[in-house]
Structure formats: C-alpha cells, structure tokens
Design an enzyme around this catalytic site. Structure first.
Site, PDB file in Angstrom:
ATOM      1  N   ASP A 121       0.934  -1.238   0.056  1.00 19.37           N
ATOM      2  CA  ASP A 121      -0.004   0.011   0.206  1.00 19.37           C
ATOM      3  C   ASP A 121       0.945   1.136   0.327  1.00 19.37           C
ATOM      4  O   ASP A 121       1.985   1.215   0.821  1.00 19.37           O
ATOM      5  CB  ASP A 121      -0.880  -0.269   1.186  1.00 19.37           C
ATOM      6  CG  ASP A 121      -1.816   0.915   1.248  1.00 19.37           C
ATOM      7  OD1 ASP A 121      -2.361   1.556   0.289  1.00 19.37           O
ATOM      8  OD2 ASP A 121      -2.208   1.193   2.644  1.00 19.37           O
ATOM      9  N   HIS A 122       0.437   2.126  -0.995  1.00 17.74           N
ATOM     10  CA  HIS A 122       1.390   3.237  -1.050  1.00 17.74           C
ATOM     11  C   HIS A 122       2.797   3.327  -1.048  1.00 17.74           C
ATOM     12  O   HIS A 122       3.561   3.829  -0.220  1.00 17.74           O
ATOM     13  CB  HIS A 122       0.984   4.406   0.219  1.00 17.74           C
ATOM     14  CG  HIS A 122      -0.242   5.006   0.317  1.00 17.74           C
ATOM     15  ND1 HIS A 122      -0.760   5.730  -0.590  1.00 17.74           N
ATOM     16  CD2 HIS A 122      -1.233   4.503   0.996  1.00 17.74           C
ATOM     17  CE1 HIS A 122      -2.127   6.056  -0.593  1.00 17.74           C
ATOM     18  NE2 HIS A 122      -2.457   5.439   0.395  1.00 17.74           N
ATOM     19  N   ASP A 151       2.950   4.903  -5.287  1.00 16.11           N
ATOM     20  CA  ASP A 151       2.245   6.277  -5.132  1.00 16.11           C
ATOM     21  C   ASP A 151       2.979   7.332  -5.491  1.00 16.11           C
ATOM     22  O   ASP A 151       3.912   8.048  -4.924  1.00 16.11           O
ATOM     23  CB  ASP A 151       1.797   6.232  -3.554  1.00 16.11           C
ATOM     24  CG  ASP A 151       1.027   7.593  -3.079  1.00 16.11           C
ATOM     25  OD1 ASP A 151       1.010   8.322  -4.328  1.00 16.11           O
ATOM     26  OD2 ASP A 151       0.757   7.987  -2.205  1.00 16.11           O
ATOM     27  N   HIS A 209      -9.450   4.762  -1.205  1.00 14.52           N
ATOM     28  CA  HIS A 209      -8.540   4.696   0.093  1.00 14.52           C
ATOM     29  C   HIS A 209      -9.426   5.564   0.925  1.00 14.52           C
ATOM     30  O   HIS A 209     -10.400   6.458   0.706  1.00 14.52           O
ATOM     31  CB  HIS A 209      -7.220   5.565  -0.195  1.00 14.52           C
ATOM     32  CG  HIS A 209      -6.314   4.715  -1.113  1.00 14.52           C
ATOM     33  ND1 HIS A 209      -5.076   4.233  -0.528  1.00 14.52           N
ATOM     34  CD2 HIS A 209      -6.293   4.193  -2.248  1.00 14.52           C
ATOM     35  CE1 HIS A 209      -4.522   3.874  -1.541  1.00 14.52           C
ATOM     36  NE2 HIS A 209      -5.167   3.414  -2.502  1.00 14.52           N
ATOM     37  N   ALA A 232     -11.338   4.585   3.685  1.00 16.27           N
ATOM     38  CA  ALA A 232     -12.857   4.392   3.679  1.00 16.27           C
ATOM     39  C   ALA A 232     -13.393   4.350   4.991  1.00 16.27           C
ATOM     40  O   ALA A 232     -14.546   4.580   5.335  1.00 16.27           O
ATOM     41  CB  ALA A 232     -13.003   2.979   3.239  1.00 16.27           C
ATOM     42  N   SER A 233     -12.472   4.479   6.137  1.00 17.65           N
ATOM     43  CA  SER A 233     -12.869   4.408   7.449  1.00 17.65           C
ATOM     44  C   SER A 233     -13.713   5.837   7.811  1.00 17.65           C
ATOM     45  O   SER A 233     -13.147   6.555   7.218  1.00 17.65           O
ATOM     46  CB  SER A 233     -11.770   4.071   8.168  1.00 17.65           C
ATOM     47  OG  SER A 233     -11.013   3.126   8.335  1.00 17.65           O
ATOM     48  N   ASN A 252      -9.942   0.346   0.696  1.00 18.42           N
ATOM     49  CA  ASN A 252      -9.165   0.086   1.747  1.00 18.42           C
ATOM     50  C   ASN A 252      -9.325   0.683   3.084  1.00 18.42           C
ATOM     51  O   ASN A 252      -9.925   1.682   3.241  1.00 18.42           O
ATOM     52  CB  ASN A 252      -7.805   1.117   1.451  1.00 18.42           C
ATOM     53  CG  ASN A 252      -7.003   0.602   0.216  1.00 18.42           C
ATOM     54  OD1 ASN A 252      -7.760  -0.468  -0.571  1.00 18.42           O
ATOM     55  ND2 ASN A 252      -5.904   1.086  -0.300  1.00 18.42           N
ATOM     56  N   PHE A 253      -9.474  -0.262   4.063  1.00 17.79           N
ATOM     57  CA  PHE A 253      -9.586   0.318   5.498  1.00 17.79           C
ATOM     58  C   PHE A 253      -8.298  -0.065   6.411  1.00 17.79           C
ATOM     59  O   PHE A 253      -7.654  -1.091   6.432  1.00 17.79           O
ATOM     60  CB  PHE A 253     -10.771  -0.591   6.001  1.00 17.79           C
ATOM     61  CG  PHE A 253     -12.174  -0.483   5.401  1.00 17.79           C
ATOM     62  CD1 PHE A 253     -13.161   0.239   5.943  1.00 17.79           C
ATOM     63  CD2 PHE A 253     -12.260  -1.162   4.258  1.00 17.79           C
ATOM     64  CE1 PHE A 253     -14.115   0.301   5.188  1.00 17.79           C
ATOM     65  CE2 PHE A 253     -13.439  -1.028   3.560  1.00 17.79           C
ATOM     66  CZ  PHE A 253     -14.528  -0.340   3.946  1.00 17.79           C
ATOM     67  N   THR A 286      -8.060   2.647   9.746  1.00 17.65           N
ATOM     68  CA  THR A 286      -8.483   3.473  10.997  1.00 17.65           C
ATOM     69  C   THR A 286      -9.589   2.498  11.697  1.00 17.65           C
ATOM     70  O   THR A 286      -9.320   2.915  12.941  1.00 17.65           O
ATOM     71  CB  THR A 286      -8.804   4.942  10.351  1.00 17.65           C
ATOM     72  OG1 THR A 286      -7.546   5.463   9.908  1.00 17.65           O
ATOM     73  CG2 THR A 286      -8.796   5.630  11.791  1.00 17.65           C
TER      74      THR A 286
HETATM   75  P1  13P Z   1      -8.291   4.421   6.671  1.00 15.93           P
HETATM   76  O1  13P Z   1      -7.248   4.368   7.818  1.00 15.93           O
HETATM   77  O2  13P Z   1      -8.815   5.956   6.577  1.00 15.93           O
HETATM   78  O3  13P Z   1      -9.101   3.399   6.645  1.00 15.93           O
HETATM   79  O4  13P Z   1      -7.529   4.356   5.147  1.00 15.93           O
HETATM   80  C1  13P Z   1      -7.013   3.430   4.704  1.00 15.93           C
HETATM   81  C2  13P Z   1      -6.265   3.386   3.553  1.00 15.93           C
HETATM   82  O5  13P Z   1      -6.641   3.930   2.710  1.00 15.93           O
HETATM   83  C3  13P Z   1      -4.940   2.481   3.332  1.00 15.93           C
HETATM   84  O6  13P Z   1      -4.325   2.949   1.905  1.00 15.93           O
END
Ligand code: 13P
Length: 279
Positions: free
Chosen positions: A80-81, A102, A203, A205-206, A225-226, A228
């Site tokens: 991720d990133h 990214d 990205h 999504a929390s 993506n979750f 948080t």
């Molecule tokens: P959140 O922490 O806001 O759920 O985002 C997760 C994310 O986008 C990981 O790349």
C-alpha cells in the site's frame, strides 16, 4: 489479484483491503474472510515495513499463518502506498501479489515515468499494480497530505500511458478520522468509471457512510481500503481490558480478546463491501 478485482468490478462489489499492523491483524483478517467466504487483501505500507519485520518476513508470515489456520479463501498481499520505485521492486521480489506505486505528489510526467517502471517489472512476474492521481487527505503511517481532487484528464493519461491494472483517483477521501462530513466527488467518479471501465480503488474508507460506500462501488470501486476503523476498535478493546483489570499483565490474556475485535470489525467491513460469499 487482477482477476479478483476484475470479477468484483463486473459483479459490483469490492474486495476489502485491510492494513496489517502486526501478527494479530493477520489472524483477525484471515479468520474474518474465511468465516464470510470473502476474498481479502492484506495491505502493508512501506512506511512501517521495518516495524513489521521487512517485506519477506511479513509476506512469509502471512502465508504461514494462513496455512496454520487452514485458510481456503483467496487472500492477497499488497504493498500500500509504495513511496519509491525501489520499495515496489523489493515487495515484488519478496513475493507480494500486488503493488501500489504512489507518485501522486510528483508532477504527472514523473508519476507516469516511475509508475511505468513499476508496472513493467510487476507484469514480468504477473503481479497486479495500482497507481494514484490526486491526493488523499489526512495521515497514514506518517504520510500526511491535504485533499487534492484527481482530474479526469490526468486519470485518463496515466491509465493510457502505463497500463496499470487499477487506479486510485483521490476524490475527497481521507486517511484517518474525517473532520466534518466527507465530500466525495461522485460526479467525477461516475464519469471516470464510464470512460475508464476498469477497477478503481477507494482509499480512506474508515468513517464513510454505508451509502457513500455503495455509491463508490456502483461507480467502479472494486478495492476499498480500511485501516483506521479496525485500529479504533482494537485500541478501544485493549484500553477497556487494561482499565477494567489493572492487575493484569499476562500478554496472552490481554491480547487474545482483541483478535476477536479485529475479526468482527473486518466481518462487518466485508458485509459493507458486498464481498460476502464471493470467494
Ligand atoms: P483509513 O485508515 O482511513 O481507513 O484508510 C486506509 C487506507 O486508505 C489505506 O491505504
């Protein structure tokens, strides 16, 4: 993983990506996906890869844990990133199934140049790729940005110039907690989906409402993506256990119930993404 995202795109659901923050996340995520019979993506940012033990260690740990838990659903390990071309190469060499480069903070031409290097190297090994345009707001593992909405032209340009398998167009979402109401750019999202006809990635999504998630899936988001949301639930459970049992110091007794918290939070996310029984 490309096939899993293409299937999700066609059938209008999203494969959840859950970020890994340690061994118990791996267990909670895999058990949730198995119970829900859902495909799942385990994400690691390169900002915390040393904390996680390195690319090879975490990739092998995920596979060993899946084996010991008798996991049968399809699961994928994703960078991720990826903040440099080199970190993407390292993840590919370590056996990851998918990498995100990214380059969203770079001028478009440079983003395209670097994304192309990653895509070429990844595709030689059959690895899925993700690119990003615009900027996701908030803070994740030390990456902090102001929201910058992706432009349609830039999205079309990076897709046509790089052959990435999926695109994360930043359209108002935020890593971490939202300040005020989320303002996702649904009009641009809809147009992008019509013009690109490929898996998009959401990205941050929390904290988004179920309705926002539904609309994002309707407009082509097949990977969501979750991070948080799971961490808030996990840390809340840990705090409660310690506050209610101030004499407790046995790690297994303290930590074990938090795995169940991670699992149930991920099960709920799987339902929200519509990927239940899509394994
Ligand atoms: P959140 O922490 O806001 O759920 O985002 C997760 C994310 O986008 C990981 O790349």
């Amino acid at each position: 993983m490309k096939e899993a995202l293409t299937k999700a795109y066609k059938e209008h659901y999203a494969v959840p990506q859950i970020n890994v923050n340690g061994l118990i996340w791996i267990e909670g995520i895999l058990l949730a996906a198995e119970k829900k019979n859902s495909p799942i993506i385990l994400g690691t940012t390169d900002k915390i890869i040393d904390f996680l033990g390195g690319y090879e260690f975490i990739n092998q740990l995920i596979h060993l844990k899946a084996k010991s838990l008798n996991i049968t659903i399809p699961y994928y390990v994703h960078l991720d990133h990826g903040s440099s071309v080199e970190s993407c190469y390292k993840a590919i060499d370590a056996g990851y199934d998918s990498v995100m480069y990214d380059g969203s903070q770079l001028p478009l031409a440079e983003n395209i140049l670097n994304t192309n290097k990653v895509v070429k190297y990844a595709h030689e090994s059959g690895i899925n790729t993700e690119g990003e345009i615009g900027a996701i707001g908030g803070n994740e593992d030390g990456m902090e940005h102001q929201i910058a909405y992706a432009s349609i032209d830039d999205c079309l340009e990076i897709v046509s110039q790089t052959h990435i398998d999926s695109l994360a167009p930043a359209l108002g979402s935020v890593h971490g907690k939202y300040k005020g109401e989320p303002q996702l750019g649904f009009e641009v999202m809809q147009e992008l989906n019509e013009r690109l006809q490929m898996p998009l990635v959401l990205h941050g999504a929390s904290g988004l409402s179920d309705n926002d998630l539904k609309r994002a899936i309707q407009y082509g988001h097949s990977k969501i993506n979750f991070n948080t949301e799971i961490n808030i639930e996990w840390s809340g459970k840990m705090r409660t256990i310690l506050n209610e049992n101030p004499e407790l110091f046995n790690p297994k007794t303290i930590i074990s119930p938090t795995i169940t918290t991670i699992q149930s939070t991920v099960e709920n996310i799987i339902d929200k993404c519509g990927s239940t029984n899509k394994a």
